[in-house]
Design a protein around this motif. Sequence first.
Motif, mmCIF file in Angstrom:
data_model
loop_
_atom_site.group_PDB
_atom_site.id
_atom_site.type_symbol
_atom_site.label_atom_id
_atom_site.label_comp_id
_atom_site.label_asym_id
_atom_site.label_seq_id
_atom_site.Cartn_x
_atom_site.Cartn_y
_atom_site.Cartn_z
ATOM 1 N N ALA A 51 0.769 -1.224 -0.100
ATOM 2 C CA ALA A 51 0.008 -0.038 -0.044
ATOM 3 C C ALA A 51 0.870 1.328 0.113
ATOM 4 O O ALA A 51 1.910 1.274 0.600
ATOM 5 C CB ALA A 51 -0.791 0.017 1.193
ATOM 6 N N GLY A 52 0.357 2.144 -0.751
ATOM 7 C CA GLY A 52 0.927 3.557 -0.727
ATOM 8 C C GLY A 52 1.580 4.128 0.632
ATOM 9 O O GLY A 52 2.410 4.559 0.843
ATOM 10 N N THR A 53 0.605 3.959 1.596
ATOM 11 C CA THR A 53 0.869 4.345 2.969
ATOM 12 C C THR A 53 1.985 3.652 3.617
ATOM 13 O O THR A 53 2.818 4.258 4.537
ATOM 14 C CB THR A 53 -0.261 4.340 4.153
ATOM 15 O OG1 THR A 53 -0.097 5.177 5.271
ATOM 16 C CG2 THR A 53 -0.727 2.766 4.392
ATOM 17 N N TYR A 69 -1.527 15.072 1.524
ATOM 18 C CA TYR A 69 -2.023 13.720 1.943
ATOM 19 C C TYR A 69 -0.861 12.668 1.643
ATOM 20 O O TYR A 69 -0.482 12.461 0.510
ATOM 21 C CB TYR A 69 -3.010 13.100 1.180
ATOM 22 C CG TYR A 69 -3.830 12.048 1.585
ATOM 23 C CD1 TYR A 69 -4.446 11.921 2.792
ATOM 24 C CD2 TYR A 69 -3.946 10.807 0.667
ATOM 25 C CE1 TYR A 69 -4.839 10.484 3.235
ATOM 26 C CE2 TYR A 69 -4.436 9.508 1.110
ATOM 27 C CZ TYR A 69 -4.669 9.614 2.519
ATOM 28 O OH TYR A 69 -5.636 8.132 2.894
ATOM 29 N N HIS A 70 -0.745 11.809 2.713
ATOM 30 C CA HIS A 70 0.252 10.630 2.423
ATOM 31 C C HIS A 70 0.031 9.169 2.660
ATOM 32 O O HIS A 70 0.816 8.320 2.978
ATOM 33 C CB HIS A 70 1.714 11.026 3.188
ATOM 34 C CG HIS A 70 2.294 12.119 2.753
ATOM 35 N ND1 HIS A 70 2.840 12.510 1.356
ATOM 36 C CD2 HIS A 70 2.395 13.438 3.256
ATOM 37 C CE1 HIS A 70 3.074 13.393 1.288
ATOM 38 N NE2 HIS A 70 2.895 14.359 2.554
ATOM 39 N N GLY A 71 -1.403 9.084 3.236
ATOM 40 C CA GLY A 71 -1.968 7.851 3.506
ATOM 41 C C GLY A 71 -2.511 7.789 4.884
ATOM 42 O O GLY A 71 -2.567 8.982 5.696
ATOM 43 N N GLU A 109 4.391 15.769 -1.642
ATOM 44 C CA GLU A 109 3.299 15.186 -2.648
ATOM 45 C C GLU A 109 3.504 15.852 -3.929
ATOM 46 O O GLU A 109 3.423 17.003 -3.934
ATOM 47 C CB GLU A 109 1.894 15.291 -2.125
ATOM 48 C CG GLU A 109 0.842 14.460 -2.586
ATOM 49 C CD GLU A 109 -0.398 14.876 -2.066
ATOM 50 O OE1 GLU A 109 -0.383 15.958 -1.279
ATOM 51 O OE2 GLU A 109 -1.382 14.328 -2.687
ATOM 52 N N ASP A 137 6.363 11.795 -2.904
ATOM 53 C CA ASP A 137 5.453 11.060 -2.710
ATOM 54 C C ASP A 137 4.569 11.130 -4.223
ATOM 55 O O ASP A 137 3.730 11.830 -4.333
ATOM 56 C CB ASP A 137 4.347 11.267 -1.758
ATOM 57 C CG ASP A 137 3.051 10.301 -1.569
ATOM 58 O OD1 ASP A 137 2.741 9.836 -2.395
ATOM 59 O OD2 ASP A 137 2.184 10.579 -0.453
ATOM 60 N N MET A 159 2.461 9.090 -5.352
ATOM 61 C CA MET A 159 1.287 7.877 -5.504
ATOM 62 C C MET A 159 0.198 8.221 -6.561
ATOM 63 O O MET A 159 -0.181 7.321 -7.330
ATOM 64 C CB MET A 159 0.544 8.084 -4.042
ATOM 65 C CG MET A 159 0.404 6.674 -3.465
ATOM 66 S SD MET A 159 1.796 5.582 -3.430
ATOM 67 C CE MET A 159 2.734 6.475 -2.044
ATOM 68 N N GLN A 160 0.036 9.373 -6.808
ATOM 69 C CA GLN A 160 -1.004 9.785 -7.799
ATOM 70 C C GLN A 160 -0.405 10.151 -9.051
ATOM 71 O O GLN A 160 -0.883 10.383 -10.157
ATOM 72 C CB GLN A 160 -2.136 11.043 -7.373
ATOM 73 C CG GLN A 160 -2.903 10.632 -6.290
ATOM 74 C CD GLN A 160 -4.243 11.419 -5.884
ATOM 75 O OE1 GLN A 160 -4.452 12.364 -6.855
ATOM 76 N NE2 GLN A 160 -4.716 11.397 -4.742
ATOM 77 N N LYS A 172 -0.407 2.922 -6.385
ATOM 78 C CA LYS A 172 -1.582 3.073 -7.289
ATOM 79 C C LYS A 172 -1.333 2.807 -8.836
ATOM 80 O O LYS A 172 -1.223 1.376 -8.876
ATOM 81 C CB LYS A 172 -2.099 4.384 -7.292
ATOM 82 C CG LYS A 172 -2.706 5.253 -5.967
ATOM 83 C CD LYS A 172 -3.259 6.400 -6.115
ATOM 84 C CE LYS A 172 -3.608 6.987 -4.970
ATOM 85 N NZ LYS A 172 -4.988 6.473 -4.418
HETATM 86 C C1 LIG Z 1 -0.531 11.194 -2.473
HETATM 87 C C2 LIG Z 1 -0.905 9.690 -1.855
HETATM 88 N N1 LIG Z 1 -0.027 9.342 -0.992
HETATM 89 C C3 LIG Z 1 -0.304 8.405 -0.374
HETATM 90 C C4 LIG Z 1 -1.575 7.565 -0.390
HETATM 91 C C5 LIG Z 1 -1.778 6.316 0.240
HETATM 92 O O1 LIG Z 1 -1.733 5.221 -0.692
HETATM 93 P P1 LIG Z 1 -2.580 3.787 -0.003
HETATM 94 O O2 LIG Z 1 -4.082 4.448 -0.161
HETATM 95 O O3 LIG Z 1 -2.286 2.876 -1.182
HETATM 96 O O4 LIG Z 1 -2.117 3.516 1.266
HETATM 97 C C6 LIG Z 1 -2.461 8.111 -1.398
HETATM 98 C C7 LIG Z 1 -3.618 7.539 -1.566
HETATM 99 O O5 LIG Z 1 -4.772 8.067 -2.094
HETATM 100 C C8 LIG Z 1 -2.111 9.287 -2.266
HETATM 101 O O6 LIG Z 1 -2.794 9.821 -2.912
#
Ligand SMILES: Cc1ncc(COP(=O)(O)O)c(C=O)c1O
Length: 454
Positions: free
Chosen positions: A136-138, A169-171, A239, A271, A273-274, A300
Amino acid sequence: MSGNGFSHQPIKVEKIKTKYRTINTKIPVPESIPMLDKMYKIEAQAMHGQLPMIWDRADNFQIYDRWGNVWLDFTSTIFVANAGHGNKRILKALKGLLNKPLLHTYTFASSERIDYIEYLIKNTSRQFEKAFLLSAGTEATEAALKLMRLNGQKQGKSRGGIICFNGAYHGRSMGAQMMTGSIPAKEWIGYQDPNIHHLNFPYPWEIENPKDFFESEIEKLLTDKNLDPNKDLCGFMLETFQGWGAVFYPKKFVKALEEFAKKYDMLITFDEMQAGFGRTGALFGYEHYEVEPDILCCGKGASSGLPLAIVLGSKEIMDLPNIGSMSSTHSANPLVCVAGHQNLKAMLEDGLIENSKNLGNIFHQKLNDIKNRYPKHLKYIFGTGLLAALIFMDENGEPLSGLCDKISEKAFQKGLLVVHTGRESIKLAPPLSITEEAMLEGIDVIEQCIKESI
Ligand SMILES: Cc1ncc(COP(=O)(O)O)c(C=O)c1O
């Protein structure tokens, strides 16, 4: 809106039959309501709030329910299906593994894992010499937090200061929420890590000189908290863009941040993720800033559907934790590795990044044309590549979140799925495999929805 977010009352809507969309029932589909109600009874409400539909299958950039409705997908299931739903390369590789069969290896090696990591390292920036795979991203952002602190400890820094940004946002796990820039999201923790700091985000509409803004924010932090960056600060967590509105930092701000980080031996983590895996028209979103991060966190779109998150960094950084001390049960699962491998191949060999860049130009041109036709409601279009956020504000700059809910719901009724943020933004992120014709059809639907909602 009902307690579960959107209205669950089926209503008669205009029937739609185009090349890419079909709506031939009431929306939401009456038969779906008892199924959804059952789910709400047995599953924690923290999972709910989404548009009321039940996905049955998805193919490339379309989503099907079992009642014959077809939606054009402008969400990629929240930035995941970048290579398209059910990408053929990925399916073929997964079927190969299922036929072996090989579903799990824990931390025992598999050739799938070795081949994937080798390909990943070979095709990412030079400083990324080692990878660490998670689910998972978190977990990836938590891992980066640990790596930045371990690196600071190795340098003899006395405090593990990490600088993050308000609004980021980081999780949802604890360290990730500590780094997240929203106070309500982390109130449950009961305290704030004194060594996780937040600067104000340089919203382009609020600041004039990005470099000055960075310097004044840092100065304020150092003075207010009495910090010595040589001893107290280990790294920055960025982010790549603020998720809710695809708001990028001004490039000069990130350059100033990089200069500061180098001066004080701090690491920079992005980060992604997106932003990662082609979404912004480049393999990674950080490339737009022309800086080189020390650590990269991805998830993601890394696999277009299987639970894969990645941390990348130099040998020196990635080997700071001891042998065995950062593995997790499902990390580097062979199914996930082949999906990640084929996903990256699709990005690099099937032209998906170019598609994101080239179609992205048309996408943004068309969306800006719409903005010019609705200046009293649609204030900004942010993003780049096949990523856009439409920011709705009234003439006094007041957020129009309710209008965004309405537009998202109307789009759903017309066979188009958009990312509903619950804020004054609507985000658009079609799979990078979308065709120009389908993309233009989706944009037309958005304009109709705006027209009918204001
Ligand atoms: C920028 C960012 N970091 C971290 C996360 C967390 O990822 P995950 O939901 O896979 O744990 C997200 C999820 O939306 C995100 O958008």
